[in-house]
Design a protein around this motif. Sequence first.
Motif: not given
Length: 965
Positions: A230-233, A381-385, A418-422
Motif C-alpha cells: 500500500r505505501i511501499g512507493h 520531494q517523495i516525502e512531500r507526496i 512528517t506526512p509520510r510518517q502519518l
Amino acid sequence: MTEIKSPKKLIEVALPLDDINAAAAREKSIRHGHPSTLHLWWARRPLAAARAVLFAQLVNDPGYQRELGYGVNKQEAEKKREELFDIIRELVKWENTNNEAVLERARKAIWESWRETCHLNRNHPQAAELFDPEKLPAFHDPFAGGGAIPLEAQRLGMKAYASDLNPVAVMINKAMIEIPPKFAGRPPVGPLPADDPRQDDHMKDWSGARGLAEDVRRYGHWMRDEAFKRIGHLYPKVKITPEMVAERPDLKAYEGEELTVIAWIWARTVKSPNPAFSHVDVPLVRSFVLSSKKGKEAWVEPVIDADGYNFEVRLGKPPVGYTEGTVKRTGATCIISQTPMPFKYIRHEAKSGRMAAKLMAVIAEGTKGRVFISPSDQIGQIERIAAPDDVPETSLPDKALSFRVQEYGMLKHRDLFTPRQLVALTTFSDLVMEARERVIADAIAAGIADDGLGLDDGGSGPTAYGDAVSTYLALVLGRGADYWNSNATWEPSGGFVAHAFTRQAIPMIWDYAESSPFSNGSGNWEDTCLQWVVRVIQSFQSEIEGFSDQADAQNQGISHEKLISTDPPYYDNIGYADLSDFFYGWMRRTLKKIYSDLFATISVPKTDELIASPFRHGGAANAEEFFINGMSSALSNISNLGHPAFPVTIYYAFKQSETKEDKTVSPGWVSFLDAVVHSGFSIDGTWPIRTERGARSVGLGTNSLASSVVLVCRKRQSQARCISRRDLQRQLREEMPEALEDMIGGQTGQSPIAPVDLAQAAIGPGMAIYSKYEAVLNQDGSKMSVHDALVLINRAITEYLSPESGSFDADTQFCSGWFEQYGWSTGQYGTAETLAKAKGTSVDGVVEAGVLYATGGKVRLLRWNEFEEGWDPTTDARTPVWEACHHMIRRLNEEGESGAGELLAKMPDKGEPIRQLAYHLYTLCERKKWAEEARAYNELIASWPAIVEASHHIGHVNEQQGLGI
C-alpha cells in the motif's frame, strides 16, 4: 476485638541490599525480552528490585517469634535469615527470571510464612475471611504504571491486580498480566508465512504465552507485507547512478544497484534574518556528523552558492575548523550571512508557519555497511507526496512538564510527525484491525469454540483471541510511533536511529532522522518493533490470573484485603498523562472498538492525575497542596483497604537535582513523606534501591543518593498518642544508635549498608519513631512538620557518626576536625595547635602517632599511601583510630581483603571504631564533593564483611597454632 497477630516481615528487619542493587543495576543493560521493551513507559522499577521487595514483604522475619513473646535463639534466627537472603540473591538474577526451581523455592518460603501467620490468627473472628491457609492473599498495585510490580507478584504465585488512571498504563498491564494467562498453552492459529523456514516445525513448545507470541509474529509479518503493497512507493530505493559515482568514487562498488534506505536525515529550517537572504531557508542543525566510527567517518558539508546552499556528504574526518552545527545553547547562526538567530526569532518564525525542513543526507544499506548519500531534489520531494488521512487531532498541552515544542508552532500531536510518517502510522493502524478479523477466522477454522464474546467482555474464544493478538500488534505500533516521528535522531557513534523518548520529555529537536519501516535498519517494523514485542510475550509463563483496570487510586476498592506494593507518581518529576497522549491517540484509533470504555475520552485523563504540575494548578504552592491532599487521600484509601497482616511498600524515585550535600532539597521528598504520614501510615523502614551503580566505586561523587527509596509502611495504631518535641529528641538519642549500628554493622544478619546508601536508609528508623505517633507537638502546641522531623533525624545520624560522639580518641577527633577544614592541604601550625588543645591532644602528639607532618610552621595530614610500610599495631604505642583506619585502606588497596583482614586480626578492638569513622569520613567527603577520597572509604565499608571474615579465619589459625593443634 481480638488483635491481629502480624509477624514482622523480613523487609521490616533486613535486606541483602548490595545484592539487590547489583542485580538492579545489571538489569539496566538487559534489553532483549525485557518487559520494558513491550511498550515505552517512564521510570519503570527494575524487575529484580520489585521481586526482592515483594518476597521480603511476604515472608516472616525469622526473629518474629521473639517479637510475639515465644522466645527464639538469636543465632538460629540469623541462620534462617541468611537462608532467606540466599533465596533473594538467586531470585534477583536476570537469568533466573523464569527459573522454576528458583521461583518454586521462593514460593515455598512465602507459603510457609503465610501458613505460620494463619496459624497465629486461627482464633481471630475474621480468620475464615482473612487467614485461609490454603489461599494466598491476592496482590494489588493501584499506581501500576509500567507493570513491573504486578508482573513480579504474579510470578511469585499471587493473583495480581493492576489499576491506573492512565489508559496507556492499563493496556500495558493487560498485555503483561491479564492476557497471557487466558491463552496459556495454546498453539498458534495463524498460517506460517510462505517464506518462513520453519514450515515443518510441528513439535514446537507452546507452553506459557509462546503460542500467542508466535501468532503476533505471524500476523505482524503479514501486516508488514500488506503495508508495503500500500505505501511501499513512499519509501523508494536509491539507485546509484554513474553520475553519482563520478562525484563519489567510493560508490563504485554499488554502481547500478538500488539500495534500501535506512533513514533520511532532515534539518529544520527558517528564513534567514538577513534581508539580503530572506528568501533562503537556512538550516537549524545540532551536528553535521553522520558517522564518528573510526575509519568510517562521514559528515555533511553545506555548500554555499549564488542560489543559497546545498548539502553534500563528505567521507573522512571533518577538517579542522569546520562548522559543527548551526544551533548552540544561545541560539542559531545563518550559514550564509553568519547573522545570529536568537531563539526568540526562531520561535517567531515557527509560530508564523515559516519553519520547514530540508533533506541533509540519505543513509542506505550496503553490503559493507552504511552508505551515506548526498540528497537530490527527487529524493527530497517523495516525502512531500504523502497525504495522511484520518489522523488523531489531539492537542498538545499549552504548557507541561518537560515540553518545549509548543513554542515552535507545534500545537497538535500530529505536528510531531512528517506526512509520510502519518501515512505509515495510519496504514499500520488500519492493518491491526484487519489482522484481527483474520485471527478470528483462523481461530474458528482451527476448531476453537466461538463464544462470541470479546476480550473486554470476559471471552476466551476466537473473538477474544483476535482482540488479544490485536492488542499486542497495537503495542508494536506504539514502538513504531516512538521511532516514526520528527523527534527521533541519528546517532553517529552507533550508526542507528534513536527513538524519541530517550528521556521523559518532548524537547525541540532540530535535525531528525526519518526511518523506513521496510528496511533492516533501526526503526523498521519487523525487527525494531515486532520482534522486540514477540520476545517479551514469549517470556510470560504464568497461568495465574491477572487483572488490569482503569481506576483512580483515591477511590478504588480493588485493594480490599490484598497485599499492596506500589510505585506512585513522583511529585513533579514526570508528567505521565501529557507524555502518554503521544501514544494514546494511536492506541485509541486502533483499539477503541475492542476497549470502548477505556478509550472513551479523546485524551488521557489529567484533572485527577497526582503530580504537582504548576501549569494545571495555578502555581507551585497550589500544585504542592493538590499533590499532598490527593496523595494523602490515595494512601489513606490503601491503608484502610490493605490486608492487615502485611506492610505496604511504596517506591519513591529521586532525580539528581533533588540532592545536594547528601541531603534532599526538593520539596518532592518532603511532600511525599508528608502525604504518607498524613494518610495514617507509620513508616517502619526506608530501603535505597540503586540502579546506577555498575561497581562499588562507580558514580561516587556524581550520584550520591539512591535512585529509588522503598518505604515500608504499616497502618498507624488507632490509639496512637501525641508526644512532645523533647520526647522525640530523647527517643532519637536512645533508639537511633542501635538502629544505625545494625545498619552499619550488619547485626541483623545482613551485609552492612554501604555509606552511599546510609543517608536514606537511616531515615527509616527515625521516621518510624516520628510517624508512629498521632503527632509530635512543638513547644507552642503546633504539630511538628515532616521537614522539621527530618532535620532532627539527620542531626541524630550525624551525631552518631561524628568523632565528637565520644567513641573516638583525641588524636582522631583532631584529625577529623582538621580534615573537614583542610582535607590533605597544608595549614598553619598555630591553628593546628589551637584545634589540638580543644580536642585534648597536641600537634606533637599527633605527629608522634604518625599521621601528621609538621615543619616550618606548617602542618598537613598524611595520606594513607604515605603511611609507614609494614606497620604493626601490636608494636605501636600510640595508635589512634584515624591511623588504624587509613592503614586498613592502604592494606586493602595493596593486598586486598585478605591482607586487610590480617591487619584487623592484630587489632580486633579497633574494628567497630574504624568502620564508624569510615562512614563519617565518607559522608564528609560526599558533602564536600571529594569523589576520590569518598571512594576509598566506601571501598573499605563495602569490603568490610570479607575483611572481618578473613580476620576471623586468621585469628582461628593463630589460636590453633598457639594450642599446638
